[in-house]
Write an enzyme that holds these catalytic residues in place. Structure first.
Site, PDB file in Angstrom:
ATOM      1  N   ASP A   6       5.690 -63.307  35.524  1.00  0.00           N
ATOM      2  CA  ASP A   6       6.014 -64.122  36.704  1.00  0.00           C
ATOM      3  C   ASP A   6       5.588 -65.558  36.399  1.00  0.00           C
ATOM      4  O   ASP A   6       4.838 -65.801  35.453  1.00  0.00           O
ATOM      5  CB  ASP A   6       5.286 -63.598  37.954  1.00  0.00           C
ATOM      6  CG  ASP A   6       5.634 -64.418  39.204  1.00  0.00           C
ATOM      7  OD1 ASP A   6       6.812 -64.782  39.367  1.00  0.00           O
ATOM      8  OD2 ASP A   6       4.731 -64.729  39.998  1.00  0.00           O
ATOM      9  N   TYR A  38       9.215 -72.093  38.951  1.00  0.00           N
ATOM     10  CA  TYR A  38      10.510 -71.891  38.303  1.00  0.00           C
ATOM     11  C   TYR A  38      11.648 -72.283  39.270  1.00  0.00           C
ATOM     12  O   TYR A  38      12.721 -72.673  38.855  1.00  0.00           O
ATOM     13  CB  TYR A  38      10.729 -70.418  37.947  1.00  0.00           C
ATOM     14  CG  TYR A  38       9.921 -69.869  36.781  1.00  0.00           C
ATOM     15  CD1 TYR A  38       9.069 -70.673  36.019  1.00  0.00           C
ATOM     16  CD2 TYR A  38      10.036 -68.523  36.429  1.00  0.00           C
ATOM     17  CE1 TYR A  38       8.355 -70.142  34.961  1.00  0.00           C
ATOM     18  CE2 TYR A  38       9.332 -67.989  35.367  1.00  0.00           C
ATOM     19  CZ  TYR A  38       8.484 -68.803  34.640  1.00  0.00           C
ATOM     20  OH  TYR A  38       7.786 -68.263  33.583  1.00  0.00           O
ATOM     21  N   ASN A  70      11.665 -63.139  41.199  1.00  0.00           N
ATOM     22  CA  ASN A  70      13.069 -63.118  41.634  1.00  0.00           C
ATOM     23  C   ASN A  70      13.878 -64.221  40.970  1.00  0.00           C
ATOM     24  O   ASN A  70      15.050 -64.029  40.625  1.00  0.00           O
ATOM     25  CB  ASN A  70      13.152 -63.297  43.148  1.00  0.00           C
ATOM     26  CG  ASN A  70      12.683 -62.072  43.898  1.00  0.00           C
ATOM     27  OD1 ASN A  70      13.474 -61.187  44.194  1.00  0.00           O
ATOM     28  ND2 ASN A  70      11.400 -61.999  44.184  1.00  0.00           N
ATOM     29  N   THR A 178       8.274 -63.188  44.748  1.00  0.00           N
ATOM     30  CA  THR A 178       7.150 -62.244  44.653  1.00  0.00           C
ATOM     31  C   THR A 178       5.833 -62.836  45.161  1.00  0.00           C
ATOM     32  O   THR A 178       4.877 -62.096  45.377  1.00  0.00           O
ATOM     33  CB  THR A 178       6.992 -61.731  43.205  1.00  0.00           C
ATOM     34  OG1 THR A 178       6.904 -62.852  42.321  1.00  0.00           O
ATOM     35  CG2 THR A 178       8.178 -60.872  42.813  1.00  0.00           C
ATOM     36  N   HIS A 179       5.781 -64.131  45.345  1.00  0.00           N
ATOM     37  CA  HIS A 179       4.579 -64.737  45.939  1.00  0.00           C
ATOM     38  C   HIS A 179       4.499 -64.476  47.456  1.00  0.00           C
ATOM     39  O   HIS A 179       3.411 -64.440  48.023  1.00  0.00           O
ATOM     40  CB  HIS A 179       4.583 -66.258  45.728  1.00  0.00           C
ATOM     41  CG  HIS A 179       4.210 -66.711  44.348  1.00  0.00           C
ATOM     42  ND1 HIS A 179       5.032 -66.535  43.260  1.00  0.00           N
ATOM     43  CD2 HIS A 179       3.101 -67.348  43.885  1.00  0.00           C
ATOM     44  CE1 HIS A 179       4.445 -67.065  42.182  1.00  0.00           C
ATOM     45  NE2 HIS A 179       3.281 -67.559  42.540  1.00  0.00           N
TER      46      HIS A 179
HETATM   47  N1  DGL Z   1       7.412 -65.684  42.090  1.00  0.00           N
HETATM   48  C1  DGL Z   1       8.638 -66.319  41.875  1.00  0.00           C
HETATM   49  C2  DGL Z   1       9.852 -65.639  42.447  1.00  0.00           C
HETATM   50  O1  DGL Z   1       9.779 -64.471  42.732  1.00  0.00           O
HETATM   51  C3  DGL Z   1       8.813 -67.717  41.525  1.00  0.00           C
HETATM   52  C4  DGL Z   1       8.252 -68.832  42.272  1.00  0.00           C
HETATM   53  C5  DGL Z   1       8.521 -70.112  41.505  1.00  0.00           C
HETATM   54  O2  DGL Z   1       7.988 -70.224  40.395  1.00  0.00           O
HETATM   55  O3  DGL Z   1       9.259 -70.963  42.015  1.00  0.00           O
HETATM   56  O4  DGL Z   1      10.894 -66.235  42.592  1.00  0.00           O
END
Ligand code: DGL
Length: 248
Positions: A6, A38, A70, A178-179
């Site tokens: 992640d 991301y 995700n 997922t956060h």
């Molecule tokens: N935990 C991430 C997700 O599920 C990403 C959050 C990010 O880095 O913008 O999308």
């Protein structure tokens, strides 16, 4: 060995669910906090970052890689499967189909990063199950606040961005990053008693299914988890351990 990746500690919400499946493997959790978030990056940038982590995890001996992000899943999984045809990739996705199965007529708010919401993979899923009572909300900057763990800033962000939905009685909230399962109580504080949906159970079951299908087994008596963070910040590991042992 199974790799979980992640852009930070958010994937802990997926790993906790995976560990309930009694897979006696060695897990290696890769938290890429150096490159977080991301969600605001271009597709090529995310792919190149994720590919580097995949190469690292394969060198370590992983037989399966779970994209516990995700955004990374939405942007990268198709290309990764083409580029690494022998590797088992398990990819999370926003649980919009789950809403369709449980409460197809409910008013639904989908919270995810911009990268996920604008991806072809998510839009295909959304168009398939769209109940025309759904709001798609790109939550720019929210994963970073959760990564930072600053409750005051998180609550301010949610007040600013969710209050406008208070009066329309949202039934379902899809936690498409997922956060976000880490802030369920903060979201309920603003929206009231909504039902949450996330992709962690689906991914865990798919991992078990694929391991069985391919006859992959592990000899260990129990599981173990190694944590790696790309920024080398020790506070990340402490937070990870704290979240691993909590229900938050
Ligand atoms: N935990 C991430 C997700 O599920 C990403 C959050 C990010 O880095 O913008 O999308």
């Amino acid at each position: 060995m199974i790799g979980i990746l992640d852009s930070g500690i958010g994937g802990v919400t997926v790993l906790r669910e995976i560990l309930k499946q009694n897979i006696h493997a060695k897990f290696i959790y890769y938290s890429d906090s150096k490159n977080n978030p991301y969600g605001d990056k271009s597709e090529d940038e995310v792919y190149s970052i994720v590919k580097t982590i995949v190469d690292y995890l394969l060198d370590k001996g992983c037989v399966a890689i779970v994209l516990a992000c995700n955004t990374a899943s939405a942007i990268c999984v198709k290309r990764l499967r083409e580029e690494y045809p022998d590797t088992l990739f398990i990819a999370i996705e926003p649980a919009y189909k789950m809403v369709h199965d449980y409460n197809p007529n409910g008013k639904t708010l989908v919270m995810a990063t911009e990268g996920t919401i604008n991806s072809e993979k998510f839009l295909t899923l959304f168009n398939k199950y769209d109940n025309h009572k759904t709001i798609l909300l790109p939550c720019k900057g929210l994963a970073e606040l959760i990564e930072e763990g600053n409750e005051v800033k998180i609550d301010r962000y949610l007040d600013d961005n969710l209050s406008k939905y208070k009066d329309i009685d949202i039934d379902n909230v899809v936690l498409g990053c997922t956060h976000y399962p880490l802030i369920k109580k903060n979201i309920r504080r603003v929206l009231g008693d909504v039902k949450f949906f996330d992709g962690s159970l689906g991914v865990s079951k798919e991992l078990v299914r694929q391991l069985e299908l391919r006859g992959i087994t592990f000899d260990n008596k129990s599981y173990s988890v190694e944590f790696i963070d790309s920024s080398g910040n020790v506070s990340k590991e402490n937070r990870f351990k704290e979240l691993m042992s909590s229900d938050e």
